[in-house]
Write an enzyme that holds these catalytic residues in place. Structure first.
Site, PDB file in Angstrom:
ATOM      1  N   SER A  63      -4.730   4.594   8.053  1.00  0.00           N
ATOM      2  CA  SER A  63      -3.786   3.505   7.811  1.00  0.00           C
ATOM      3  C   SER A  63      -3.824   2.423   8.881  1.00  0.00           C
ATOM      4  O   SER A  63      -3.618   1.249   8.583  1.00  0.00           O
ATOM      5  CB  SER A  63      -2.363   4.070   7.696  1.00  0.00           C
ATOM      6  OG  SER A  63      -2.282   4.978   6.622  1.00  0.00           O
TER       7      SER A  63
ATOM      8  N   HIS B  99       0.439   1.871  12.186  1.00  0.00           N
ATOM      9  CA  HIS B  99       0.361   0.716  11.292  1.00  0.00           C
ATOM     10  C   HIS B  99       0.496  -0.592  12.073  1.00  0.00           C
ATOM     11  O   HIS B  99      -0.285  -1.521  11.860  1.00  0.00           O
ATOM     12  CB  HIS B  99       1.464   0.804  10.232  1.00  0.00           C
ATOM     13  CG  HIS B  99       1.244   1.900   9.245  1.00  0.00           C
ATOM     14  ND1 HIS B  99       1.962   2.003   8.063  1.00  0.00           N
ATOM     15  CD2 HIS B  99       0.398   2.961   9.244  1.00  0.00           C
ATOM     16  CE1 HIS B  99       1.562   3.056   7.387  1.00  0.00           C
ATOM     17  NE2 HIS B  99       0.613   3.667   8.083  1.00  0.00           N
TER      18      HIS B  99
END
Length: 282
Positions: free
Chosen positions: A185, A232
């Site tokens: 991610s 992230h």
């Protein structure tokens, strides 16, 4: 009387190079738009030709999405190995695991030192649930080809890896005392940030990718119990900054500026790692 070829004096010829006018024999003649040229003049002409590149300086390739598909393939193969074939050993060995010196038995994992720093990269290729790898790879297939085509294979790969490493090191910086996570991610968010930069640089529609980014950020912070928001954000910020350096580099100094942009992002990753080690390591 015919003169001898400048490369083969024993061969008489009545033909001269259209550029340098040196006598050339049939063995040395290279057809040109007007007359014939000698091998040296042809070579000089090719050397003066500007090599075709991608929009931001990468080498042109017949397949503009090869690296994207290769990354998808690697992630899928590692998922199968970690989830089914070598479970749970591979996931445990490659995960972004860290326990600082404040934890009983620590430091271990990334906090244990350079011998475990490989986890910062390997964790970005590990997924343990089909939906996790599926969502990440769908996004990669959606936005990866356009970025790879614009940047070229090498720059695109550097962007992907730096974004993934930035996500891992930022997570370690903030939570390295006790953490265990996996997933691509961070790299994916880096590519989303780079896509925003690409649209701004190209003066294309920014709203769709911004809406997609906001949607994913909302999900990220709504499910912090199962999503590592630090990875992230780290990947997003460094990916966007790296892309800005690659895409806004002036043409006349493109190689230098792009090299400094990549080196600067690598230095940020290294700095976060060293600060994290100072906080949690032995």
């Amino acid at each position: 009387m015919l003169t001898g070829c400048y490369r083969h004096p024993q061969t008489a010829t009545g033909v001269s190079c259209a550029r340098c006018e040196r006598p050339i024999c049939p063995q040395c003649m290279v057809g040109a738009s007007v007359g014939f040229q000698c091998p040296e003049c042809v070579g000089d002409g090719h050397a003066g030709m500007r090599q075709a590149t991608t929009r931001f300086g990468g080498a042109l390739a017949p397949d503009g999405a090869l690296v994207t598909r290769a990354l998808v393939g690697i992630n899928v193969v590692v998922f199968v190995l970690a989830a089914y074939v070598l479970a749970p050993r591979l996931g445990e060995t490659w995960s972004l695991f860290s326990a600082g010196r404040a934890v009983l038995g620590g430091p271990s994992g990334v906090a244990d030192g350079p011998g475990q720093w490989y986890r910062l990269l390997t964790a970005t290729f590990v997924h343990l649930q089909w939906w996790h790898v599926g969502m990440n790879m769908l996004v990669l297939l959606w936005i990866g080809p356009a970025l790879e085509e614009a940047l070229g294979r090498l720059r695109f790969l550097a962007l992907y890896l730096l974004s993934g490493l930035a996500g891992s090191t930022f997570a370690f910086l903030l939570a390295g005392n006790s953490m265990n996570t996996v997933g691509a991610s961070g790299a994916i968010f880096g590519l989303i940030g780079a896509t925003v930069v690409l649209q701004l640089r190209s003066r294309g529609p920014v709203a769709p990718v911004m809406a997609f980014l906001v949607f994913n950020l909302v999900i990220t912070f709504a499910r912090t119990d199962v999503i590592d928001w630090r990875a992230h954000i780290g990947g997003l910020v460094v990916g966007a900054l790296t892309a800005a350096g690659l895409m806004y580099a002036p043409r006349e100094r493109r190689g230098l500026v792009q090299g400094l942009a990549v080196a600067g992002s690598a230095a940020v990753v290294a700095a976060m790692l060293l600060i994290g080690m100072a906080r949690y390591g032995a």
